[in-house]
Design an enzyme around this catalytic site. Sequence first.
Site, PDB file in Angstrom:
ATOM      1  N   ILE A 155       0.276   1.607 -15.584  1.00  0.00           N
ATOM      2  CA  ILE A 155      -0.150   2.958 -15.252  1.00  0.00           C
ATOM      3  C   ILE A 155      -0.857   2.977 -13.894  1.00  0.00           C
ATOM      4  CG2 ILE A 155      -0.489   3.736 -17.632  1.00  0.00           C
ATOM      5  CD1 ILE A 155      -3.485   3.202 -17.377  1.00  0.00           C
ATOM      6  N   LYS A 214       0.826  -1.207   0.000  1.00  0.00           N
ATOM      7  CA  LYS A 214       0.000   0.000   0.000  1.00  0.00           C
ATOM      8  C   LYS A 214       0.866   1.266   0.000  1.00  0.00           C
ATOM      9  CE  LYS A 214      -3.403   2.646   0.548  1.00  0.00           C
ATOM     10  NZ  LYS A 214      -4.054   2.919  -0.731  1.00  0.00           N
ATOM     11  N   THR A 246      -6.943  -4.466  -9.410  1.00  0.00           N
ATOM     12  CA  THR A 246      -8.386  -4.562  -9.171  1.00  0.00           C
ATOM     13  C   THR A 246      -8.916  -5.995  -9.302  1.00  0.00           C
ATOM     14  OG1 THR A 246      -8.635  -2.285  -9.876  1.00  0.00           O
ATOM     15  CG2 THR A 246     -10.612  -3.636  -9.974  1.00  0.00           C
ATOM     16  N   CYS A 277       0.657  11.855  -7.114  1.00  0.00           N
ATOM     17  CA  CYS A 277       0.173  12.632  -5.957  1.00  0.00           C
ATOM     18  C   CYS A 277       0.240  14.118  -6.267  1.00  0.00           C
ATOM     19  CB  CYS A 277       1.036  12.351  -4.743  1.00  0.00           C
ATOM     20  SG  CYS A 277       1.199  10.610  -4.414  1.00  0.00           S
TER      21      CYS A 277
HETATM   22  C1  LIG Z   1      -8.356   0.710  -4.126  1.00  0.00           C
HETATM   23  C2  LIG Z   1      -7.098   1.113  -4.848  1.00  0.00           C
HETATM   24  C3  LIG Z   1      -6.044   1.676  -4.144  1.00  0.00           C
HETATM   25  C4  LIG Z   1      -4.872   2.048  -4.801  1.00  0.00           C
HETATM   26  N1  LIG Z   1      -3.839   2.588  -4.087  1.00  0.00           N
HETATM   27  C5  LIG Z   1      -2.674   2.903  -4.720  1.00  0.00           C
HETATM   28  C6  LIG Z   1      -1.565   3.402  -3.975  1.00  0.00           C
HETATM   29  O1  LIG Z   1      -1.610   3.533  -2.755  1.00  0.00           O
HETATM   30  N2  LIG Z   1      -0.424   3.734  -4.675  1.00  0.00           N
HETATM   31  C7  LIG Z   1      -0.331   3.555  -6.041  1.00  0.00           C
HETATM   32  O2  LIG Z   1       0.717   3.860  -6.626  1.00  0.00           O
HETATM   33  N3  LIG Z   1      -1.368   3.055  -6.757  1.00  0.00           N
HETATM   34  C8  LIG Z   1      -2.527   2.738  -6.124  1.00  0.00           C
HETATM   35  N4  LIG Z   1      -3.567   2.218  -6.854  1.00  0.00           N
HETATM   36  C9  LIG Z   1      -3.420   2.014  -8.302  1.00  0.00           C
HETATM   37  C10 LIG Z   1      -3.084   0.562  -8.635  1.00  0.00           C
HETATM   38  O3  LIG Z   1      -1.862   0.168  -8.039  1.00  0.00           O
HETATM   39  C11 LIG Z   1      -3.003   0.362 -10.162  1.00  0.00           C
HETATM   40  O4  LIG Z   1      -1.988   1.187 -10.685  1.00  0.00           O
HETATM   41  C12 LIG Z   1      -4.304   0.675 -10.866  1.00  0.00           C
HETATM   42  O5  LIG Z   1      -5.411   0.266 -10.088  1.00  0.00           O
HETATM   43  C13 LIG Z   1      -4.416   0.039 -12.248  1.00  0.00           C
HETATM   44  O6  LIG Z   1      -4.292  -1.354 -12.168  1.00  0.00           O
HETATM   45  P1  LIG Z   1      -5.577  -2.364 -12.072  1.00  0.00           P
HETATM   46  O7  LIG Z   1      -6.532  -1.941 -13.145  1.00  0.00           O
HETATM   47  O8  LIG Z   1      -5.008  -3.722 -12.257  1.00  0.00           O
HETATM   48  O9  LIG Z   1      -6.164  -2.163 -10.703  1.00  0.00           O
HETATM   49  C14 LIG Z   1      -4.760   1.851  -6.205  1.00  0.00           C
HETATM   50  C15 LIG Z   1      -5.819   1.259  -6.910  1.00  0.00           C
HETATM   51  C16 LIG Z   1      -6.979   0.887  -6.256  1.00  0.00           C
HETATM   52  C17 LIG Z   1      -8.088   0.249  -7.051  1.00  0.00           C
END
Ligand SMILES: Cc1cc2nc3c(=O)[nH]c(=O)nc-3n(C[C@H](O)[C@H](O)[C@H](O)COP(=O)(O)O)c2cc1C
Length: 327
Positions: A215, A69, A290, A154
């Site tokens: 991304i 996280k 996700t 950020c």
């Molecule tokens: C609930 C949630 C929390 C996330 N928290 C972070 C985070 O703390 N830091 C970060 O770099 N990306 C964060 N992300 C982004 C994911 O790491 C990832 O880059 C993004 O969801 C795309 O990938 P996915 O479609 O496989 O989820 C978060 C995504 C979700 C859905």
Amino acid sequence: MTDFSSITPVPGQASLEELLVNLSVELAPGRREGLSLANPVMTASGTFGYGTEYSHLFDIEKLGAIVCKGTTLEPREGNPQPRLAETPGGLLNSIGLQNIGVDALIKEKAPIWASWHVPVIVNIAGETVDDYARLAERLDGIDGISGLEVNISCPNIKAGGAEFGVNADSAAEVTAAVKKATSLPVLVKLTPNTGDIARVALAVAEAGADAISLINTLRGMAIDITRRRPLLGNIYGGLSGPAIKPVALHMVYEVAGAVDLPVVGCGGITTASDAIEFIMAGASAIQVGTAGFTNPRAPLDVLEGIEQFMTREGIKDIGELIGVARG
Ligand SMILES: Cc1cc2nc3c(=O)[nH]c(=O)nc-3n(C[C@H](O)[C@H](O)[C@H](O)COP(=O)(O)O)c2cc1C
């Protein structure tokens, strides 16, 4: 290396040696000690907690790496509820970096990670360049931490709140500050919410990143038409899941063609074939995010599927697949 010479193959079936595939990838080839992963499947930050939450569900140590996280200098409560909304093929989130803070991470999580074989990469987030540098310095040399992933999606408080990663200069500034503050391998995670992602990637590479991941989520929102108000407490959020996969794949293809660094692909990866598409586009490794919310075992399913694909196709080394679609 295991000695298979004493095992008699069953006639008509592949021998164990034939079935063995090399899945290992190197994410920091420019460094003496490197960042070597047993396989290319990682978890995406913010979707797999600290790894500890999943260790009773499957053998998480089979994964290539775990990205924890997003971590900030101080603990954070995150954004107001509601913070999640489903969309067709996707998920909007506005968690707002809720996390325990770097001190608790070092005290409570790192000692657990130190007993694991799987490398853990800490995702860091800040509001100023100095925040990132201080985080990198704090995490340097801590047992159980194998690398840093710098979340540059950020808001840059000193620049009116625009994401660090939308601009090549601020992205490079954060990268250089983190590199200076740590001896750990550094992955810089790009935001898709920028006009020219290849330019940002090049700037980050020049500033010393060891690898690039991409991304992060795409900016989005939803409106509750009965309440006539934005659905998320924070008004807008980040879109993830299968809906963003084609966008992510295109950006990975573009960035992998622009920089001479390992690229880690992420965005909507749900199945092994999704993962293989990213690898063929030029990613050395991939992250599953996700997809884990509907199937917590998704990262392991993806890994097993990659292995089966390679065996079926007679591919002995994952390196043969990386970038193969680039022609
Ligand atoms: C609930 C949630 C929390 C996330 N928290 C972070 C985070 O703390 N830091 C970060 O770099 N990306 C964060 N992300 C982004 C994911 O790491 C990832 O880059 C993004 O969801 C795309 O990938 P996915 O479609 O496989 O989820 C978060 C995504 C979700 C859905």
